[in-house]
Design a protein around this motif. Structure first.
Motif, PDB file in Angstrom:
ATOM      1  N   ASP A 196      31.055 -12.592  -8.642  1.00  0.00           N
ATOM      2  CA  ASP A 196      30.494 -12.393  -7.312  1.00  0.00           C
ATOM      3  C   ASP A 196      29.649 -11.126  -7.309  1.00  0.00           C
ATOM      4  N   GLY A 197      28.385 -11.258  -6.955  1.00  0.00           N
ATOM      5  CA  GLY A 197      27.487 -10.117  -6.944  1.00  0.00           C
ATOM      6  C   GLY A 197      26.803  -9.858  -8.268  1.00  0.00           C
ATOM      7  N   ALA A 198      27.236 -10.564  -9.304  1.00  0.00           N
ATOM      8  CA  ALA A 198      26.584 -10.410 -10.608  1.00  0.00           C
ATOM      9  C   ALA A 198      25.307 -11.240 -10.637  1.00  0.00           C
ATOM     10  N   ASN A 199      24.472 -10.953 -11.604  1.00  0.00           N
ATOM     11  CA  ASN A 199      23.167 -11.598 -11.662  1.00  0.00           C
ATOM     12  C   ASN A 199      22.875 -12.153 -13.048  1.00  0.00           C
ATOM     13  N   THR A 200      22.122 -13.225 -13.067  1.00  0.00           N
ATOM     14  CA  THR A 200      21.541 -13.729 -14.297  1.00  0.00           C
ATOM     15  C   THR A 200      20.026 -13.693 -14.145  1.00  0.00           C
ATOM     16  N   MET A 201      19.328 -13.841 -15.244  1.00  0.00           N
ATOM     17  CA  MET A 201      17.873 -13.936 -15.202  1.00  0.00           C
ATOM     18  C   MET A 201      17.522 -15.419 -15.223  1.00  0.00           C
ATOM     19  N   ALA A 202      16.958 -15.913 -14.124  1.00  0.00           N
ATOM     20  CA  ALA A 202      16.774 -17.348 -13.922  1.00  0.00           C
ATOM     21  C   ALA A 202      15.320 -17.766 -14.119  1.00  0.00           C
ATOM     22  N   ILE A 203      15.155 -18.964 -14.646  1.00  0.00           N
ATOM     23  CA  ILE A 203      13.857 -19.627 -14.738  1.00  0.00           C
ATOM     24  C   ILE A 203      14.011 -20.998 -14.101  1.00  0.00           C
ATOM     25  N   VAL A 204      13.150 -21.304 -13.118  1.00  0.00           N
ATOM     26  CA  VAL A 204      13.255 -22.564 -12.380  1.00  0.00           C
ATOM     27  C   VAL A 204      11.895 -23.244 -12.366  1.00  0.00           C
ATOM     28  N   ILE A 205      11.904 -24.545 -12.660  1.00  0.00           N
ATOM     29  CA  ILE A 205      10.681 -25.353 -12.667  1.00  0.00           C
ATOM     30  C   ILE A 205      10.944 -26.624 -11.892  1.00  0.00           C
ATOM     31  N   GLU A 206      10.124 -26.922 -10.895  1.00  0.00           N
ATOM     32  CA  GLU A 206      10.144 -28.227 -10.216  1.00  0.00           C
ATOM     33  C   GLU A 206       8.814 -28.905 -10.497  1.00  0.00           C
ATOM     34  N   LEU A 207       8.883 -30.140 -10.987  1.00  0.00           N
ATOM     35  CA  LEU A 207       7.638 -30.827 -11.322  1.00  0.00           C
ATOM     36  C   LEU A 207       7.761 -32.316 -11.093  1.00  0.00           C
ATOM     37  N   PRO A 208       6.628 -32.998 -10.837  1.00  0.00           N
ATOM     38  CA  PRO A 208       6.650 -34.449 -10.643  1.00  0.00           C
ATOM     39  C   PRO A 208       7.094 -35.170 -11.920  1.00  0.00           C
ATOM     40  N   ASN A 209       7.888 -36.218 -11.745  1.00  0.00           N
ATOM     41  CA  ASN A 209       8.345 -36.992 -12.901  1.00  0.00           C
ATOM     42  C   ASN A 209       7.192 -37.623 -13.656  1.00  0.00           C
ATOM     43  N   SER A 210       6.058 -37.820 -12.979  1.00  0.00           N
ATOM     44  CA  SER A 210       4.899 -38.408 -13.650  1.00  0.00           C
ATOM     45  C   SER A 210       4.432 -37.545 -14.815  1.00  0.00           C
ATOM     46  N   LEU A 211       4.706 -36.231 -14.758  1.00  0.00           N
ATOM     47  CA  LEU A 211       4.327 -35.348 -15.856  1.00  0.00           C
ATOM     48  C   LEU A 211       5.279 -35.464 -17.042  1.00  0.00           C
ATOM     49  N   LEU A 212       6.474 -35.979 -16.784  1.00  0.00           N
ATOM     50  CA  LEU A 212       7.461 -36.130 -17.846  1.00  0.00           C
ATOM     51  C   LEU A 212       7.368 -37.484 -18.535  1.00  0.00           C
ATOM     52  N   GLY A 213       6.725 -38.460 -17.877  1.00  0.00           N
ATOM     53  CA  GLY A 213       6.626 -39.800 -18.446  1.00  0.00           C
ATOM     54  C   GLY A 213       7.842 -40.652 -18.099  1.00  0.00           C
ATOM     55  N   THR A 214       7.803 -41.894 -18.510  1.00  0.00           N
ATOM     56  CA  THR A 214       8.905 -42.815 -18.252  1.00  0.00           C
ATOM     57  C   THR A 214      10.041 -42.550 -19.237  1.00  0.00           C
ATOM     58  N   THR A 215      11.224 -43.018 -18.901  1.00  0.00           N
ATOM     59  CA  THR A 215      12.383 -42.804 -19.759  1.00  0.00           C
ATOM     60  C   THR A 215      13.194 -44.082 -19.889  1.00  0.00           C
ATOM     61  N   THR A 216      13.784 -44.278 -21.059  1.00  0.00           N
ATOM     62  CA  THR A 216      14.705 -45.394 -21.269  1.00  0.00           C
ATOM     63  C   THR A 216      16.139 -44.892 -21.429  1.00  0.00           C
ATOM     64  N   GLY A 217      16.322 -43.565 -21.302  1.00  0.00           N
ATOM     65  CA  GLY A 217      17.662 -43.004 -21.411  1.00  0.00           C
ATOM     66  C   GLY A 217      18.548 -43.447 -20.259  1.00  0.00           C
ATOM     67  N   GLN A 218      19.832 -43.598 -20.521  1.00  0.00           N
ATOM     68  CA  GLN A 218      20.790 -44.002 -19.499  1.00  0.00           C
ATOM     69  C   GLN A 218      21.999 -43.089 -19.530  1.00  0.00           C
ATOM     70  N   ASN A 219      22.578 -42.874 -18.349  1.00  0.00           N
ATOM     71  CA  ASN A 219      23.818 -42.113 -18.285  1.00  0.00           C
ATOM     72  C   ASN A 219      25.011 -43.053 -18.295  1.00  0.00           C
ATOM     73  N   ALA A 220      26.208 -42.510 -18.090  1.00  0.00           N
ATOM     74  CA  ALA A 220      27.430 -43.319 -18.162  1.00  0.00           C
ATOM     75  C   ALA A 220      27.488 -44.384 -17.072  1.00  0.00           C
ATOM     76  N   LEU A 221      26.710 -44.202 -16.004  1.00  0.00           N
ATOM     77  CA  LEU A 221      26.692 -45.184 -14.916  1.00  0.00           C
ATOM     78  C   LEU A 221      25.614 -46.235 -15.111  1.00  0.00           C
ATOM     79  N   GLY A 222      24.884 -46.145 -16.224  1.00  0.00           N
ATOM     80  CA  GLY A 222      23.822 -47.108 -16.482  1.00  0.00           C
ATOM     81  C   GLY A 222      22.526 -46.796 -15.773  1.00  0.00           C
ATOM     82  N   LEU A 223      22.424 -45.607 -15.182  1.00  0.00           N
ATOM     83  CA  LEU A 223      21.210 -45.216 -14.477  1.00  0.00           C
ATOM     84  C   LEU A 223      20.236 -44.580 -15.454  1.00  0.00           C
ATOM     85  N   GLU A 224      18.946 -44.844 -15.252  1.00  0.00           N
ATOM     86  CA  GLU A 224      17.942 -44.245 -16.115  1.00  0.00           C
ATOM     87  C   GLU A 224      17.807 -42.752 -15.802  1.00  0.00           C
TER      88      GLU A 224
END
Length: 236
Positions: A196-224
């Motif tokens: 509590d009160g401690a700090n980390t040095m953070a890097i945050v990026i929000e970007l459109p998925n169109s820049l990442l391309g399509t994916t065929t990866g799936q998680n344990a729930l079968g979601l891409e």
């Protein structure tokens, strides 16, 4: 493609799919106390139905509340690695490296080499942002990418010292975690958030998925999902 000097891998933290969190605090002796030590990695959609993905990386710095803010190391390259075809090899990378008070981002782009080593993909600039201090600075680029770099409150909730006592067999017998319905005022101890009160040095990026391309990866729930992990590399 232009490339910088080789960066050799120091640390890695994996995260499979979105809406999940991975954490790994102060247990890497070769990187502990520097911004090559990865503390937390988050990947999620900011709102339901969003076509964006947010990546947030907390790099370890001075963790105890009474210690000062840390700084980013200009010899450390951060890479967010993204697998889009479910083979657990990065197909796309996003890179971040600090220079003279700014954080510079590159990608998303196919890496020139895979694995722990990497080079800065200088032909694929994504944008830059002034490194924040007390006031948060967010830069949004023309293609809808939002960028942040600077100290943030450590999101990890953990009673570090009590954990060590439990592991060492020295914790009071009456100890109960804070919020335990069976806890009373007579208990010997209550849990506290060491960070509590401690700090980390953070890097945050929000970007459109169109820049990442399509994916065929799936998680344990079968979601891409995008399967993703983060590495830190030191310049050689």
């Amino acid at each position: 493609m232009k490339k910088s000097k080789l960066f050799l891998g120091l640390g890695a933290l994996a995260l499979v799919g979105c809406l999940l969190v991975a954490a790994d605090h102060i247990d890497a002796p070769s990187t502990m106390g520097t911004t090559a030590d990865i503390a937390d990695f988050y990947a999620f959609e900011p709102t339901e139905g969003s076509d964006n993905t947010v990546f947030a990386v907390d790099l370890q710095s001075n963790v105890l509340p009474d210690l000062a803010y840390g700084t980013f190391d200009e010899n450390v390259l951060l890479e967010i690695n993204i697998d889009t075809n479910n083979d657990l090899v990065e197909d796309v990378v996003i890179q971040a490296i600090p220079r003279d008070g700014k954080m510079y981002f590159f990608g998303p782009v196919a890496p020139s080499e895979t694995g722990l080593n990497g080079t800065i993909m200088v032909d694929a600039p994504l944008g830059s942002v002034d490194i924040s201090a007390e006031t948060a600075i967010v830069e949004t680029t023309a293609n809808g990418v939002s960028l942040f770099a600077g100290p943030r409150q450590d999101a990890f909730f953990f009673d570090f010292f009590q954990f060590n006592e439990v592991i060492g067999g020295t914790a009071p017998l009456g100890f109960k975690p804070a919020g335990d319905p069976n806890s009373t005022d007579d208990d010997d101890e209550t849990a506290v958030d060491t960070f509590d009160g401690a700090n980390t040095m953070a890097i945050v990026i929000e970007l459109p998925n169109s820049l990442l391309g399509t994916t065929t990866g799936q998680n344990a729930l079968g979601l891409e999902v995008y399967k993703t992990w983060v590495t830190t590399n030191v310049k050689q």
